[in-house]
Design a protein around this motif. Structure first.
Motif, PDB file in Angstrom:
ATOM      1  N   UNK A  42      58.364  -1.399  24.400  1.00 42.48           N
ATOM      2  CA  UNK A  42      59.227  -0.205  24.455  1.00 42.48           C
ATOM      3  C   UNK A  42      60.114   0.591  23.335  1.00 42.48           C
ATOM      4  N   UNK A  43      60.847  -1.111  22.201  1.00 44.13           N
ATOM      5  CA  UNK A  43      61.408  -1.089  21.628  1.00 44.13           C
ATOM      6  C   UNK A  43      60.995  -0.467  20.196  1.00 44.13           C
ATOM      7  N   UNK A  44      60.009  -0.632  19.581  1.00 42.10           N
ATOM      8  CA  UNK A  44      58.673  -0.087  18.778  1.00 42.10           C
ATOM      9  C   UNK A  44      59.125   1.646  18.877  1.00 42.10           C
ATOM     10  N   UNK A  45      59.195   1.940  19.606  1.00 42.65           N
ATOM     11  CA  UNK A  45      59.212   3.626  20.215  1.00 42.65           C
ATOM     12  C   UNK A  45      60.114   4.216  19.364  1.00 42.65           C
ATOM     13  N   UNK A  46      60.032   4.965  17.705  1.00 44.37           N
ATOM     14  CA  UNK A  46      61.183   5.928  17.446  1.00 44.37           C
ATOM     15  C   UNK A  46      60.829   6.934  17.755  1.00 44.37           C
ATOM     16  N   UNK A  47      59.670   7.939  18.133  1.00 45.22           N
ATOM     17  CA  UNK A  47      59.281   9.391  17.998  1.00 45.22           C
ATOM     18  C   UNK A  47      58.629   9.915  18.744  1.00 45.22           C
ATOM     19  N   UNK A  48      58.647   8.853  19.854  1.00 43.38           N
ATOM     20  CA  UNK A  48      57.330   9.495  20.928  1.00 43.38           C
ATOM     21  C   UNK A  48      55.862  10.297  20.457  1.00 43.38           C
ATOM     22  N   UNK A  49      55.849   9.677  19.514  1.00 38.03           N
ATOM     23  CA  UNK A  49      54.440  10.840  19.161  1.00 38.03           C
ATOM     24  C   UNK A  49      53.051   9.715  19.299  1.00 38.03           C
ATOM     25  N   UNK A  50      52.014  10.161  20.632  1.00 39.46           N
ATOM     26  CA  UNK A  50      51.512   9.439  20.990  1.00 39.46           C
ATOM     27  C   UNK A  50      50.213   9.900  20.601  1.00 39.46           C
ATOM     28  N   UNK A  51      48.999   8.386  20.535  1.00 33.60           N
ATOM     29  CA  UNK A  51      47.407   8.825  19.677  1.00 33.60           C
ATOM     30  C   UNK A  51      46.777   8.305  20.401  1.00 33.60           C
ATOM     31  N   UNK A  52      45.609   8.791  21.548  1.00 42.65           N
ATOM     32  CA  UNK A  52      44.514   8.518  22.257  1.00 42.65           C
ATOM     33  C   UNK A  52      43.658   7.638  20.760  1.00 42.65           C
ATOM     34  N   UNK A  53      43.070   6.676  21.494  1.00 43.39           N
ATOM     35  CA  UNK A  53      41.960   5.602  20.263  1.00 43.39           C
ATOM     36  C   UNK A  53      40.966   5.648  20.867  1.00 43.39           C
ATOM     37  N   UNK A  54      40.377   5.872  22.082  1.00 42.97           N
ATOM     38  CA  UNK A  54      39.158   6.308  22.397  1.00 42.97           C
ATOM     39  C   UNK A  54      37.793   7.122  21.413  1.00 42.97           C
ATOM     40  N   UNK A  55      37.300   6.875  21.400  1.00 42.89           N
ATOM     41  CA  UNK A  55      36.261   7.322  20.740  1.00 42.89           C
ATOM     42  C   UNK A  55      35.534   8.406  21.553  1.00 42.89           C
ATOM     43  N   UNK A  56      34.858   9.716  21.558  1.00 44.52           N
ATOM     44  CA  UNK A  56      34.247  10.517  22.407  1.00 44.52           C
ATOM     45  C   UNK A  56      33.238  10.002  23.014  1.00 44.52           C
ATOM     46  N   UNK A  57      33.006   9.673  24.752  1.00 39.74           N
ATOM     47  CA  UNK A  57      31.843   9.999  24.338  1.00 39.74           C
ATOM     48  C   UNK A  57      30.810  11.093  25.023  1.00 39.74           C
ATOM     49  N   UNK A  58      29.415  10.652  23.778  1.00 40.42           N
ATOM     50  CA  UNK A  58      28.986  12.026  24.120  1.00 40.42           C
ATOM     51  C   UNK A  58      28.804  12.434  22.778  1.00 40.42           C
ATOM     52  N   UNK A  59      29.929  11.968  21.931  1.00 42.98           N
ATOM     53  CA  UNK A  59      29.727  12.900  20.654  1.00 42.98           C
ATOM     54  C   UNK A  59      28.403  13.726  19.832  1.00 42.98           C
ATOM     55  N   UNK A  60      28.303  14.794  19.840  1.00 46.78           N
ATOM     56  CA  UNK A  60      27.664  15.395  18.722  1.00 46.78           C
ATOM     57  C   UNK A  60      27.142  14.801  17.802  1.00 46.78           C
ATOM     58  N   UNK A  61      27.930  14.013  17.207  1.00 49.44           N
ATOM     59  CA  UNK A  61      27.372  13.393  15.919  1.00 49.44           C
ATOM     60  C   UNK A  61      26.805  11.757  16.752  1.00 49.44           C
ATOM     61  N   UNK A  62      27.041  11.291  17.746  1.00 47.33           N
ATOM     62  CA  UNK A  62      26.420  10.464  17.891  1.00 47.33           C
ATOM     63  C   UNK A  62      27.170   9.729  18.683  1.00 47.33           C
TER      64      UNK A  62
END
Length: 318
Positions: A42-62
């Motif tokens: 928690x102490x590493x949070x500086x700006x509150x920007x959130x990134x999700x790390x899952x790849x899409x299931x059912x990506x049209x590109x495969x």
């Protein structure tokens, strides 16, 4: 190459954490993520920007999956056409219509956590439990203990592709724990004890550019086994290793020919949780811009009874 050694021979002197957290433990090195480690994240949070790390299931590109697995298939069950065609859509008081769908998928066919009992040799899974406990589903060290616990701590991104000046690492390209430390140093930080290590290779770029040729002579880039590397992971008390590749390590060890040695040395023996097929592109671009490579990492794989692994959408919060 001569015949590959058996894992029992290759890892006969390798360290283990079996019994460290008691004979019934099923979450292994995640025990290192104490309340203090959560607060360090928690102490590493500086700006509150959130990134999700899952790849899409059912990506049209495969969807990139381990050879032998098939991508997820999503099937539409209900949509407006079922009412347009008359009589096919359920008749709810008030006139409500709705969409419904389902997927058929390998539980480890997308961004996912391995259960500690997912892989073994010599008839023993994590913590010395018998491999017989996997029959019909994992009775020991399934995904459930990890899913119930959740994973929160300080994450550190190690952008190996950028560090080596490449868009993506090449097939069978390897790196060591010393490379991880050097990469961190050049990024202006260092790997600390109990960090959740997240490695970017951008190898999935080749999945989208090569098509079917991606699976020819399949050998992903990644960490390569050495006794020193395993000892470093144990000494550093690393709880979780996450990458953007399908199997988190070089598929076939160039020195021995053995497949997935680190799954055995790190996960089976040390109880380190493995997270695979992450989408690290937005996070990596942001880290390269602001030079902040540490953040709060939080994840909870889906709760599926007796499963050997399940999908997850990890969060990196800067």
């Amino acid at each position: 190459m001569s015949e590959s050694p058996a894992l029992s021979e290759l890892l006969k002197d390798a360290p283990t954490n079996w019994g460290k957290w008691g004979p019934d433990d099923e979450v292994g090195a995640l025990n290192y993520l104490t309340a203090e480690e959560v607060m360090r994240g928690i102490s590493s949070v500086k700006s509150g920007r959130v990134f999700t790390l899952q790849r899409m299931i059912g990506d049209p590109k495969g969807d990139p999956v381990w050879p032998g697995r098939t991508p997820a298939v999503r099937t539409q069950i209900l949509d407006e056409s079922d009412w347009d065609e008359g009589g096919k859509g359920p008749d709810f008081p008030g006139g409500l219509h709705y969409a419904d769908d389902k997927i058929e998928a390998f539980l480890q066919g997308s961004t996912q956590y391995d259960a500690l009992g997912h892989l073994w040799f010599d008839g023993k899974i994590w913590n010395g439990h018998s491999a017989d406990t996997t029959r019909g589903g994992l009775e020991k060290a399934s995904i459930m203990p990890i899913a119930n616990r959740g994973v929160v701590g300080r994450g550190i991104l190690l952008d190996m592709a950028r560090w080596r000046g490449k868009d993506s690492l090449d097939s069978a390209e390897t790196f060591t724990h010393e490379d991880l430390m050097a990469c961190a140093k050049d990024q202006g930080t260092e790997i600390a004890k109990r960090d959740i290590i997240i490695i970017r290779t951008n190898y999935m770029q080749q999945f989208h550019t090569k098509g079917d040729a991606f699976y020819e002579n399949f050998c992903e880039p990644g960490l390569v086994y050495s006794p020193e590397l395993v000892e470093w992971f144990q000494k550093m008390e690393i709880p979780n290793l996450a990458t953007d590749s399908i199997a988190n390590e070089v598929t076939f060890d160039p020195n021995t020919g053995v497949a997935l040695t680190l799954h055995c040395a790190l996960m089976r023996n040390l109880g380190i949780a493995l997270t695979e097929i992450c989408d690290l592109e937005e996070l990596a671009a942001d880290c390269a811009e602001d030079r902040q490579y540490t953040f709060m990492y939080a994840a909870a794989p889906l709760k599926v009874s007796k499963a050997a692994g399940t999908p997850v959408n990890p969060l990196a919060i800067k």
